[in-house]
Scaffold this active site. Structure first.
Site, short mmCIF file in Angstrom:
data_model
loop_
_atom_site.label_atom_id
_atom_site.label_comp_id
_atom_site.label_asym_id
_atom_site.label_seq_id
_atom_site.Cartn_x
_atom_site.Cartn_y
_atom_site.Cartn_z
N HIS A 224 -13.24 -2.82 3.31
CA HIS A 224 -11.81 -3.11 3.46
C HIS A 224 -11.27 -2.62 4.81
O HIS A 224 -10.78 -3.41 5.60
CB HIS A 224 -11.02 -2.48 2.29
CG HIS A 224 -9.56 -2.79 2.30
ND1 HIS A 224 -8.83 -3.00 1.15
CD2 HIS A 224 -8.67 -2.93 3.31
CE1 HIS A 224 -7.57 -3.27 1.46
NE2 HIS A 224 -7.46 -3.22 2.77
N HIS B 136 -7.76 -2.84 9.36
CA HIS B 136 -9.07 -3.41 9.03
C HIS B 136 -9.96 -3.40 10.26
O HIS B 136 -10.45 -4.45 10.70
CB HIS B 136 -8.87 -4.84 8.49
CG HIS B 136 -7.97 -4.91 7.29
ND1 HIS B 136 -7.42 -6.09 6.83
CD2 HIS B 136 -7.52 -3.94 6.44
CE1 HIS B 136 -6.67 -5.84 5.75
NE2 HIS B 136 -6.71 -4.54 5.50
N GLU C 214 -17.27 12.02 22.53
CA GLU C 214 -15.89 12.40 22.21
C GLU C 214 -15.64 12.66 20.72
O GLU C 214 -14.73 13.39 20.36
CB GLU C 214 -14.95 11.25 22.59
CG GLU C 214 -14.72 11.08 24.06
CD GLU C 214 -13.75 12.11 24.58
OE1 GLU C 214 -12.56 11.90 24.41
OE2 GLU C 214 -14.21 13.12 25.13
N GLU D 227 0.82 -1.22 0.00
CA GLU D 227 0.00 0.00 0.00
C GLU D 227 0.85 1.27 0.00
O GLU D 227 0.36 2.34 0.34
CB GLU D 227 -0.94 0.01 1.22
CG GLU D 227 -1.91 -1.15 1.29
CD GLU D 227 -2.97 -1.16 0.19
OE1 GLU D 227 -2.92 -0.28 -0.70
OE2 GLU D 227 -3.84 -2.05 0.22
N HIS E 55 -2.92 2.29 8.26
CA HIS E 55 -4.07 1.61 7.64
C HIS E 55 -4.35 0.34 8.42
O HIS E 55 -3.42 -0.37 8.83
CB HIS E 55 -3.73 1.26 6.18
CG HIS E 55 -4.64 0.24 5.58
ND1 HIS E 55 -6.00 0.43 5.42
CD2 HIS E 55 -4.39 -1.01 5.09
CE1 HIS E 55 -6.53 -0.64 4.87
NE2 HIS E 55 -5.58 -1.54 4.66
P1 13P Z 1 0.61 -5.42 3.02
O1 13P Z 1 0.88 -6.73 3.74
O2 13P Z 1 1.25 -5.39 1.66
O3 13P Z 1 0.97 -4.25 3.88
O4 13P Z 1 -0.96 -5.35 2.74
C1 13P Z 1 -1.86 -5.48 3.78
C2 13P Z 1 -3.13 -4.76 3.53
O5 13P Z 1 -3.82 -4.42 4.47
C3 13P Z 1 -3.55 -4.46 2.15
O6 13P Z 1 -4.57 -3.51 2.11
ZN ZN Z 2 -5.78 -3.52 3.96
#
Ligand code: 13P
Ligand code: ZN
Length: 272
Positions: A210, A141, A169, A116, A139
């Site tokens: 995602h 999930h 908050e 990413e 980033h």
């Molecule tokens: P990477 O392992 O390449 O960082 O990817 C993980 C991910 O969350 C892709 O969106």
């Molecule tokens: Zn991801």
């Protein structure tokens, strides 16, 4: 030279990834972090002239030439960063050509930076234009936010208002609201451009179905941003499971909050 494993930034990367794994935000290799470092911070620990490997960059990184980053590696499990930091993390400089990275430490065993990287580096470019203190892109999930992207309107105003209403908050922590991009293929320059465009006005960007991107000045700030939004999404999940909203924080309450805490809510997101 000091031991880089003891540097504040390697320690922060280990702590953040461990916490993100513990909270269930990063299954398998899910998630990635990039941290902009100053030359002084890096030179205390490594020889800046000793490039270990050149790694091609898929997009034009000219705007970041000479900048140093530590990032998580592609395919690396956040649960393993603590035990294998030199394999799961890497520190590099953007080469003068803007077309490759100069690896200075880490990414052992031919590991590569996160897939990413386009979204991370383009977001850094966008955030630095609006905040000279900006340093981190994260980033993950986050489960409840991810779930909400299936059940809630993806209009950023609607989504932001719901989160603001779920925890008192929230408005104080992210008054600029949350942005949302369309579903796009991860790891591409296209998703990087879409994310960075939203980062011009917000530090939180949802990737529907995602996860989420966060940005900010310190690891605590970015972690706290995602944690707060994710907590609101968790409360939303409970509220829905309990039969839905019967009463909520009103716009008038939110305006009072903004005044008390000296924040400016995103324009036109409240009725007044
Ligand atoms: P990477 O392992 O390449 O960082 O990817 C993980 C991910 O969350 C892709 O969106
Ligand atoms: Zn991801």
């Amino acid at each position: 030279m000091k031991n880089i494993l003891e540097s504040h930034y390697v320690q922060e990367m280990i702590e953040a990834t461990s916490n993100m794994y513990r909270l269930g935000w990063d299954e398998r290799n899910g998630g990635n972090i990039s941290y902009l470092l100053s030359e002084e911070e890096v030179s205390e620990y490594i020889n800046l002239n000793q490039v270990i490997r050149h790694i091609p960059l898929e997009f034009d990184g000219s705007e970041l030439v000479g900048n140093y980053f530590i990032t998580t590696g592609s395919g690396k499990y956040f649960k393993n960063v603590k035990s294998k930091p030199a394999e799961c993390l890497g520190l590099f400089r953007i080469a003068n050509s803007g077309k490759e990275l100069e690896l200075l430490w880490g990414f052992d065993n031919e590991s590569l930076p996160t897939s990413e990287l386009p979204s991370h580096l383009m977001s850094h470019i966008a955030r630095l234009k609006v905040d000279s203190q900006h340093r981190i892109v994260m980033h993950c999930h986050a489960s409840h936010l991810l779930a909400m992207s299936f059940t809630h309107s993806l209009d950023p105003r609607d989504f932001t208002r719901t989160l603001w209403q779920m925890c008192t908050e929230c408005l104080v922590v992210f008054p600029e609201g949350i942005e949302i991009i369309p579903w796009l293929v991860p790891g591409t320059t296209e998703i990087g451009m879409a994310t960075a465009e939203k980062m011009q006005t917000a530090r939180l960007v949802i990737w529907p179905y995602h996860g989420i991107y966060g940005s900010g000045t310190t690891m605590d700030e970015v972690f706290g941003l995602i944690e707060t939004a994710e907590k609101a999404a968790q409360v939303y999940t409970y509220v829905q499971a309990q039969g839905g909203v019967k009463q909520t924080i009103t716009d008038e309450n939110l305006i009072q909050l903004a005044e008390r805490f000296g924040v400016t809510p995103k324009a036109n997101y409240l009725t007044d």
